[in-house]
Design a protein around this motif. Structure first.
Motif, short mmCIF file in Angstrom:
data_model
loop_
_atom_site.label_atom_id
_atom_site.label_comp_id
_atom_site.label_asym_id
_atom_site.label_seq_id
_atom_site.Cartn_x
_atom_site.Cartn_y
_atom_site.Cartn_z
N GLN A 128 0.94 -1.18 -0.02
CA GLN A 128 0.05 -0.22 0.07
C GLN A 128 0.84 1.18 0.04
O GLN A 128 1.76 1.34 0.88
CB GLN A 128 -0.89 0.16 1.30
N THR A 129 0.54 2.22 -1.02
CA THR A 129 1.60 3.50 -1.01
C THR A 129 1.06 4.36 -0.05
O THR A 129 -0.07 4.58 0.06
CB THR A 129 1.77 3.98 -2.52
N PHE A 130 1.69 5.29 0.56
CA PHE A 130 1.24 6.31 1.25
C PHE A 130 2.22 7.36 1.07
O PHE A 130 3.27 7.23 0.74
CB PHE A 130 0.96 5.97 2.84
N ARG A 133 0.91 9.89 -2.54
CA ARG A 133 -0.37 9.33 -2.98
C ARG A 133 -0.51 7.92 -2.40
O ARG A 133 0.27 7.40 -2.08
CB ARG A 133 -0.23 9.38 -4.52
N GLU A 134 -1.97 7.58 -2.02
CA GLU A 134 -2.31 6.48 -1.78
C GLU A 134 -2.81 5.46 -2.80
O GLU A 134 -3.83 5.84 -3.39
CB GLU A 134 -3.19 6.71 -0.57
N LYS A 135 -2.48 4.32 -2.56
CA LYS A 135 -2.93 3.25 -3.59
C LYS A 135 -2.47 1.94 -3.24
O LYS A 135 -1.46 1.59 -2.80
CB LYS A 135 -2.32 3.47 -5.08
N GLU A 136 -3.23 0.87 -3.36
CA GLU A 136 -2.93 -0.66 -3.14
C GLU A 136 -2.49 -1.22 -4.52
O GLU A 136 -3.14 -0.84 -5.41
CB GLU A 136 -4.06 -1.33 -2.47
N VAL A 137 -1.18 -1.55 -4.65
CA VAL A 137 -0.48 -2.06 -5.60
C VAL A 137 -0.51 -3.61 -5.56
O VAL A 137 0.12 -4.58 -4.61
CB VAL A 137 1.04 -1.66 -5.72
N VAL A 138 -1.01 -4.35 -6.56
CA VAL A 138 -1.40 -5.71 -6.52
C VAL A 138 -0.28 -6.32 -7.79
O VAL A 138 -0.19 -5.84 -8.88
CB VAL A 138 -2.74 -6.05 -6.96
N GLN A 201 -0.67 -12.55 -1.94
CA GLN A 201 -1.62 -11.31 -2.53
C GLN A 201 -2.30 -10.65 -1.16
O GLN A 201 -3.70 -10.44 -1.09
CB GLN A 201 -2.76 -12.26 -3.12
N ARG A 202 -1.50 -10.10 -0.48
CA ARG A 202 -2.04 -9.19 0.67
C ARG A 202 -0.99 -7.91 0.73
O ARG A 202 0.19 -8.10 0.59
CB ARG A 202 -2.36 -10.01 1.94
N PRO A 203 -1.60 -7.06 1.02
CA PRO A 203 -0.72 -5.52 1.16
C PRO A 203 0.03 -5.67 2.58
O PRO A 203 -0.51 -5.05 3.44
CB PRO A 203 -1.34 -4.44 1.20
N TYR A 207 4.44 1.33 1.65
CA TYR A 207 5.67 1.87 0.85
C TYR A 207 5.20 3.40 0.87
O TYR A 207 4.32 4.00 0.20
CB TYR A 207 5.46 1.24 -0.52
N ARG A 208 6.39 4.26 1.35
CA ARG A 208 6.16 5.65 1.50
C ARG A 208 6.54 6.28 -0.05
O ARG A 208 7.47 6.04 -0.42
CB ARG A 208 7.17 6.29 2.62
N ILE A 209 5.77 7.07 -0.46
CA ILE A 209 6.09 7.91 -1.63
C ILE A 209 6.57 9.26 -1.18
O ILE A 209 5.67 10.26 -0.57
CB ILE A 209 5.15 7.92 -2.71
#
Length: 590
Positions: A128-130, A133-138, A201-203, A207-209
């Motif tokens: 999961q980015t934070f 920007r925030e987004k779950e990356v699969v 397959q779980r966050p 991950y800090r941006i």
């Protein structure tokens, strides 16, 4: 009885975390590791000479699993990753970045994955980015999809990874500094042929941006390296699929012709062997065509006719096809002229080669042109090194120097041929002096900056060696010394930047002696009719040990400059390629 390390039981996991000025995020990051539900690990933290209070924050944690290693100089995180792997005690190695946060169950779930599959060597997770920007990356979960995706990019989140230490040790693998900013992608492409991959397959990682992190601020270099890594991976796949690969493993005409010839065979073999996903293979081949045509190849009739029937040509729109054909035909007449000129030049060079082989011409009499501006100490070192090895046909091209001790040196050494210019024409001055260039262009010649020193291990006949290399590899126009980087002093402020930059010039070995690598005005032997400096227009080689030189400004103590260094810094304009100590990284050869 459990194995022990000086009274302690050997941990299952070794966590490796490099740190540099991460004080704002360290508390969260360290705590997320210490709070793991799987607690059997050692936590190796490498502080890379932080200038904030990172070390104090690390020491504030009293957990005995933390082992802090402190560096007095900043060497870059890859040094610490490789060192961490070397000294780790755990059977598994977990990566962690100093600004990220691990999920409490991350280690437990990864260990479970390894226990369930003995063939598994590398295990990452979604994330999961934070921050910005925030987004779950699969990412793809199973090995074949991950393996296949390596054709088009890296789909293993580096800071989420855990891998078996035995896999790394038994295959003597490490992170390769030459691929700095994309070192994880390069590592995965090697490991993919040795073991199996998995992404849980779980966050399990946050991950800090942030704007100044490596993957954001060095995108251009990262893309360039990613293309090289993808191409190397593709060549390995081709060996498996069809038992062949391109003779020249770079983007260019040789690889383009290889694609045209073997594309259908590669696709058919993959359909049968199911080595990689067909969509990934298709995307990769399309990208390779684009990089070959747009980035590297000149238009010519062979490019046109060879491409007809290829997937590249078939995918062009009618407008793109027309444009492609017209450009080829326009360039056809120019190419014919170039070919005639090239033919005559090659015949002339062959005649010169024969004269050298018959000893009618002498390698030691090939002119050496040193382009100088306000350098005396370095110039003397280079001159002494050349003369002691028997080279005396030396011309100094002086760019309107004003340093009085240098001018006195010229006056007191009449045996040295000096051409004094009334204007500073910079490091490519020879190209702007037809009166001199027209005299030497009919011979092989050397052109060099003054701030270089030949290492003592270098044999005296290095120009003869260079000459013979050019004769063997006739499609190359010049060859020059590689630069020594394994003895740079710690007091040189740009040491690590120089090392990381220079390693890119050793990516394409041609033999144990030579690398295919660009070279600008470092000491290099030019074929007749070559211009100086413009390495990107010619195919160039750099040599390996013992044919190396030291670039002397890299050995300066920037805190203790000599009077000459200070004078030079004050007279070499920032826009000039002569400048060294004011600019951290300059021109293609630094």
């Amino acid at each position: 009885m459990d194995k022990t390390i000086i009274g302690k039981s050997i941990p299952t996991i070794s966590v490796i975390m490099p740190v540099y000025n991460a004080a704002n995020y360290l508390n969260e990051s360290i705590k997320s590791i210490l709070d793991q539900t799987f607690a059997d690990f050692e936590f190796l933290i490498f502080d890379d000479a932080s200038t904030d209070n990172s070390k104090e924050i690390i020491r504030s944690f009293k957990d005995e699993r933390i082992i802090l290693y402190e560096s007095s100089i900043n060497t870059g995180y890859l040094t610490h990753l490789n060192r961490g792997i070397e000294i780790a005690h755990g059977a598994y190695i977990a990566r962690m970045d100093a600004d990220d946060i691990s999920h409490p169950e991350r280690f437990q779930m990864q260990i479970n994955a390894f226990l369930e599959d003995e063939t598994l060597g590398v295990c990452g997770t979604n994330y999961q980015t934070f921050g910005e920007r925030e987004k779950e990356v699969v990412h793809p979960g199973e090995h074949r999809e991950i393996f296949s995706s390596l054709l088009i990019g890296s789909y293993i989140a580096h800071p989420s990874v855990m891998f078996r230490k035995s896999l790394i040790q038994s295959n003597k693998i490490h992170y390769e500094p030459a691929y700095y900013t994309a070192e994880d992608y390069e590592l995965w492409t090697r490991l993919a042929f040795l073991t199996r991959f998995k992404n849980i397959q779980r966050p399990l990682l946050k991950y800090r941006i942030q704007p100044n992190q490596i993957s954001q601020s060095k995108v251009s270099l990262q893309k360039e390296l990613a293309n090289i890594i993808s191409l190397n991976f593709f060549h390995h796949l081709c060996l498996i699929l069809i038992g062949s690969k391109a003779a020249d493993m770079k983007f260019g005409h040789v690889f383009f012709k290889f694609l045209i010839k073997y594309e259908r065979s590669i696709r058919k073999a993959n359909e049968k062997q199911k080595l990689v996903n067909a969509d990934h293979l298709d995307k990769a081949i399309s990208r390779y065509y684009k990089l070959n045509i747009i980035s590297q190849l000149k238009y010519n009739p062979s490019t046109l006719f060879e491409s007809i029937g290829s997937s590249f040509f078939n995918r062009l729109s009618n407008r793109e096809r027309t444009k492609f054909i017209v450009k080829n035909l326009i360039f056809y007449r120019r190419e014919r002229f170039i070919k005639i000129k090239s033919f005559l030049t090659e015949r002339y060079i062959q005649m010169l080669v024969k004269l050298f082989q018959l000893k009618i011409l002498n390698y030691y009499r090939i002119p050496i042109i040193i382009n100088n501006f306000n350098r005396l100490a370095y110039l003397k070192i280079l001159l002494d090194g050349l003369k002691s090895r028997g080279y005396h046909n030396i011309i100094i091209l002086d760019n309107q120097s004003t340093y009085q001790p240098l001018l006195d040196f010229y006056s007191n050494n009449k045996q040295i041929k000096v051409i004094r210019l009334s204007k500073n024409l910079g490091h490519l001055a020879l190209n702007q002096l037809p009166s001199l260039y027209n005299k030497i262009k009919y011979n092989f010649f050397v052109y060099t900056d003054p701030d270089l020193e030949i290492i003592k291990e270098c044999p005296d006949n290095f120009i003869e060696v260079f000459f013979k290399s050019l004769n063997r590899k006739q499609n190359y126009n010049k060859i020059g010394f590689g630069l020594k980087i394994d003895d740079l002093p710690d007091h040189y402020e740009n040491k690590q930047k120089v090392i990381q930059w220079e390693r890119k010039f050793t990516l394409y070995p041609l033999s144990s002696l030579e690398f295919d690598a660009n070279i600008d005005t470092t000491f290099s032997l030019h074929k007749p009719f070559s211009l100086v400096g413009v390495g990107y227009q010619y195919k160039c080689m750099r040599t390996n040990f013992p044919y190396l030189m030291r670039h002397l400004p890299w050995y300066e103590n920037t805190n203790k400059k000599s009077a000459e260094q200070i004078y030079y810094d004050n007279t070499a304009g920032i826009s000039s390629s002569w400048h060294s100590s004011k600019i951290k990284i300059y021109d293609p050869n630094l």
